[in-house]
Design a protein around this motif. Structure first.
Motif, mmCIF file in Angstrom:
data_model
loop_
_atom_site.group_PDB
_atom_site.id
_atom_site.type_symbol
_atom_site.label_atom_id
_atom_site.label_comp_id
_atom_site.label_asym_id
_atom_site.label_seq_id
_atom_site.Cartn_x
_atom_site.Cartn_y
_atom_site.Cartn_z
ATOM 1 N N SER A 43 -25.407 11.760 37.496
ATOM 2 C CA SER A 43 -25.100 12.983 36.738
ATOM 3 C C SER A 43 -24.190 13.967 37.474
ATOM 4 N N GLN A 44 -23.511 13.505 38.497
ATOM 5 C CA GLN A 44 -22.713 14.454 39.266
ATOM 6 C C GLN A 44 -21.206 14.335 39.058
ATOM 7 N N CYS A 45 -20.715 13.083 38.939
ATOM 8 C CA CYS A 45 -19.259 12.907 39.088
ATOM 9 C C CYS A 45 -18.482 13.091 37.794
ATOM 10 N N GLY A 46 -19.108 12.913 36.642
ATOM 11 C CA GLY A 46 -18.411 13.157 35.378
ATOM 12 C C GLY A 46 -17.479 12.049 34.916
ATOM 13 N N ALA A 47 -17.418 10.914 35.633
ATOM 14 C CA ALA A 47 -16.530 9.818 35.214
ATOM 15 C C ALA A 47 -16.938 9.272 33.848
ATOM 16 N N CYS A 48 -18.201 9.434 33.485
ATOM 17 C CA CYS A 48 -18.735 8.879 32.233
ATOM 18 C C CYS A 48 -18.658 9.867 31.072
ATOM 19 N N THR A 49 -17.911 10.972 31.241
ATOM 20 C CA THR A 49 -17.892 12.004 30.204
ATOM 21 C C THR A 49 -17.304 11.501 28.884
ATOM 22 N N VAL A 50 -18.046 11.725 27.805
ATOM 23 C CA VAL A 50 -17.570 11.446 26.444
ATOM 24 C C VAL A 50 -17.890 12.679 25.602
ATOM 25 N N HIS A 51 -17.431 12.697 24.369
ATOM 26 C CA HIS A 51 -17.792 13.803 23.471
ATOM 27 C C HIS A 51 -18.877 13.342 22.506
ATOM 28 N N ARG A 126 -10.231 25.217 37.120
ATOM 29 C CA ARG A 126 -10.968 24.720 38.292
ATOM 30 C C ARG A 126 -12.478 24.899 38.110
ATOM 31 N N THR A 127 -12.887 26.042 37.565
ATOM 32 C CA THR A 127 -14.328 26.284 37.369
ATOM 33 C C THR A 127 -14.888 25.347 36.307
ATOM 34 N N GLU A 128 -14.162 25.203 35.217
ATOM 35 C CA GLU A 128 -14.677 24.410 34.093
ATOM 36 C C GLU A 128 -14.695 22.913 34.398
ATOM 37 N N LEU A 129 -13.912 22.490 35.384
ATOM 38 C CA LEU A 129 -13.921 21.066 35.753
ATOM 39 C C LEU A 129 -14.916 20.778 36.877
ATOM 40 N N GLU A 130 -15.808 21.751 37.095
ATOM 41 C CA GLU A 130 -16.857 21.627 38.110
ATOM 42 C C GLU A 130 -17.614 20.304 38.012
ATOM 43 N N GLY A 131 -17.829 19.827 36.811
ATOM 44 C CA GLY A 131 -18.655 18.630 36.612
ATOM 45 C C GLY A 131 -17.897 17.318 36.727
ATOM 46 N N ASN A 132 -16.663 17.367 37.205
ATOM 47 C CA ASN A 132 -15.882 16.136 37.367
ATOM 48 C C ASN A 132 -15.336 16.058 38.785
ATOM 49 N N ALA B 93 -26.586 32.002 32.025
ATOM 50 C CA ALA B 93 -26.543 30.694 31.344
ATOM 51 C C ALA B 93 -25.192 30.014 31.550
ATOM 52 N N SER B 94 -24.129 30.825 31.645
ATOM 53 C CA SER B 94 -22.786 30.249 31.781
ATOM 54 C C SER B 94 -22.521 29.725 33.187
ATOM 55 N N HIS B 95 -23.443 29.972 34.113
ATOM 56 C CA HIS B 95 -23.254 29.494 35.485
ATOM 57 C C HIS B 95 -24.284 28.440 35.892
ATOM 58 N N ILE B 96 -25.006 27.890 34.922
ATOM 59 C CA ILE B 96 -25.957 26.816 35.244
ATOM 60 C C ILE B 96 -25.180 25.507 35.343
ATOM 61 N N GLY B 97 -25.391 24.766 36.411
ATOM 62 C CA GLY B 97 -24.808 23.425 36.540
ATOM 63 C C GLY B 97 -23.322 23.394 36.249
ATOM 64 N N ASP B 98 -22.900 22.470 35.383
ATOM 65 C CA ASP B 98 -21.494 22.390 34.991
ATOM 66 C C ASP B 98 -21.428 22.310 33.459
ATOM 67 N N ALA B 99 -20.199 22.248 32.943
ATOM 68 C CA ALA B 99 -20.017 22.327 31.487
ATOM 69 C C ALA B 99 -20.809 21.236 30.754
ATOM 70 N N GLN B 100 -20.763 20.010 31.290
ATOM 71 C CA GLN B 100 -21.458 18.912 30.590
ATOM 72 C C GLN B 100 -22.975 19.126 30.595
ATOM 73 N N VAL B 101 -23.487 19.637 31.709
ATOM 74 C CA VAL B 101 -24.931 19.912 31.799
ATOM 75 C C VAL B 101 -25.303 21.023 30.817
ATOM 76 N N ARG B 102 -24.455 22.058 30.737
ATOM 77 C CA ARG B 102 -24.751 23.174 29.816
ATOM 78 C C ARG B 102 -24.689 22.731 28.351
ATOM 79 N N ASN B 103 -23.938 21.664 28.081
ATOM 80 C CA ASN B 103 -23.854 21.152 26.705
ATOM 81 C C ASN B 103 -25.096 20.373 26.290
ATOM 82 N N ARG B 104 -25.967 20.036 27.233
ATOM 83 C CA ARG B 104 -27.191 19.290 26.917
ATOM 84 C C ARG B 104 -28.458 20.037 27.315
#
Lengths: 155, 262
Positions: A43-51, A126-132, B93-104
């Motif tokens: 759950s860290q690297c984001g390579a598996c991201t889908v919509h 940069r902030t929004e891509l934190e999960g990748n 709430a906007s600073h928890i984890g990352d965008a994908q985590v916040r979406n779930r």
């Protein structure tokens, strides 16, 4: 086994899966859509991201059964009629990748990012891509690609 | 992952009656699924709360904000109602984890797990929120018991959290640079009942810093906090930070939270 029905890249799919099947396993192994990568599997690297219903999610951290009834888009679903999605085109144009392993997830996250922030600053990107996570590029050209795509997408 | 059975009920009562001794409720799954994958936990059955409409949504009355247990972090972060009633809660709430985590990830899942470094416990204790379950209502301080421990019983489910709207509130955290969990986070609120300062990440469970509350009660400014130290004994120490470092972070983050309060 549990029956799941979902729409993947516009196509309706249905299958019987074990409840502990991850969405990414379902996408890669049942549907044979291998553009979605498994990087860290933690759950860290984001390579598996889908919509899923339009929101970016880590498909290694979601069960296939949780996506029952959902609209799923993978990297294979972005290009339309042989034309790359503006985000894909921008990554190509700006050399936003080196080995390319993180790229599908990076692009899926970036598409969602621009949807939420049509005119993102470098800091926002940069902030929004934190999960990748990318281990090659140092992110510089990825950020440049996202910025260029946002402009091309009419941000 | 070990195998498990799966059920997706459409109501709270149905969910509660489906849960057995070895079973687990599945909310957003952003902690539970990684834990199951690593085989740190095992479930006979997962009871997925994702199909229960009554657990989702945000409403604001004159004096409080009510957030359904299955409301995702992204929805709290983006809610115009939350932004105008309690901007610090939306910021948190906007600073928890990352965008994908916040979406779930969901508020109910986060607080029921009570990770010592999670953000939401600071907001609940800082604002004096009430946790509502299918059985009862309890104060945030009674809800969070200890490390990964809450007052919830096996067949008890969080249904919503209600937050009294404060005069002003602020949150500041020093995130772990990899996980974005709070190495230390401080939520400060000026309410009709007085000032509350809640600390997450620094100890085994969220707690109130009462010396700071007293100082801020007479003068709600960052200056009022200068010189107030937190005792390091009892705080967490790990590869990321020593107890002394966390104790110092409490002062730094508290001052930032007061400055940010609106």
């Amino acid at each position: 086994m549990t029956t799941v029905n979902m729409t993947v890249n516009g196509k309706k799919v249905s299958a019987d899966v074990a409840p502990n099947t991850l969405l990414v396993q379902f996408i890669r192994e049942n549907l044979r859509l291998t553009g979605t990568h498994v990087g860290c599997d933690t759950s860290q690297c984001g390579a598996c991201t889908v919509h899923v219903d339009g929101d970016s999610v880590k498909s290694c951290t979601m069960l296939a059964v949780q996506a029952d009834g959902a609209e799923v888009t993978t990297i294979e679903g972005l290009a339309k009629n042989g034309e790359l999605h503006p985000m894909q085109a921008a990554f190509k144009e700006n050399h936003g990748l080196q080995c390319g392993f993180c790229t599908p997830g990076m692009i899926m996250s970036a598409v969602d990012l621009v949807k939420r922030n049509p005119n993102p600053s470098e800091e926002t990107i940069r902030t929004e891509l934190e999960g990748n996570i990318c281990r090659c590029t140092g992110y510089h050209n990825i950020v440049k690609s996202v910025k260029a795509a946002a402009e091309n997408m009419g941000g | 992952m070990y195998s498990f059975d799966y059920e997706r009920p459409s109501g709270v009562n149905e969910a509660v009656s489906a849960i057995g001794e070895d079973d687990k409720f599945l909310a957003g799954g952003q902690t539970l699924l990684p834990t199951l994958k690593l085989r740190l936990a095992q479930a006979g059955k997962l009871v997925d709360l994702g199909g229960i409409a009554e657990l989702k949504g945000i409403s604001v009355s004159g004096s409080e904000v009510s957030i359904g247990a299955m409301t995702r972090h992204v929805d709290v972060a983006n809610s115009a109602d939350v932004k105008s009633a309690i901007p610090a809660l939306s910021y948190l709430a906007s600073h928890i984890g990352d965008a994908q985590v916040r979406n779930r990830g969901t508020i109910g899942g986060s607080i029921s797990n009570n990770d010592p470094a999670a953000d939401y416990p600071a907001a609940l204790v800082g604002l004096g929120a009430t946790v509502h379950t299918n059985k009862r209502s309890l104060s945030a301080e009674d809800f969070f018991v200890d490390l990964f421990e809450t007052a919830l019983e096996e067949d008890e489910l969080v249904t919503k959290v209600t937050f009294p709207i404060p005069e002003k509130a602020g949150y500041a955290k020093f995130p772990n640079p990899a996980s974005r969990y709070a190495l230390t986070g401080v939520f400060v609120a000026k309410t009709a009942q007085g000032v509350r300062v809640a600390v997450t990440g620094a100890g085994p469970c969220v707690f109130r810093q009462t010396d700071m509350e007293a100082a801020l009660s007479s003068n709600f400014s960052a200056d009022a906090l200068s010189g107030i130290k937190t005792e390091a004994s009892g705080l967490s120490a790990d590869i990321h930070a020593s107890a002394d470092y966390r104790a110092n972070l409490i002062s730094v983050m508290a001052a930032r939270a007061v400055k940010a309060a609106s």
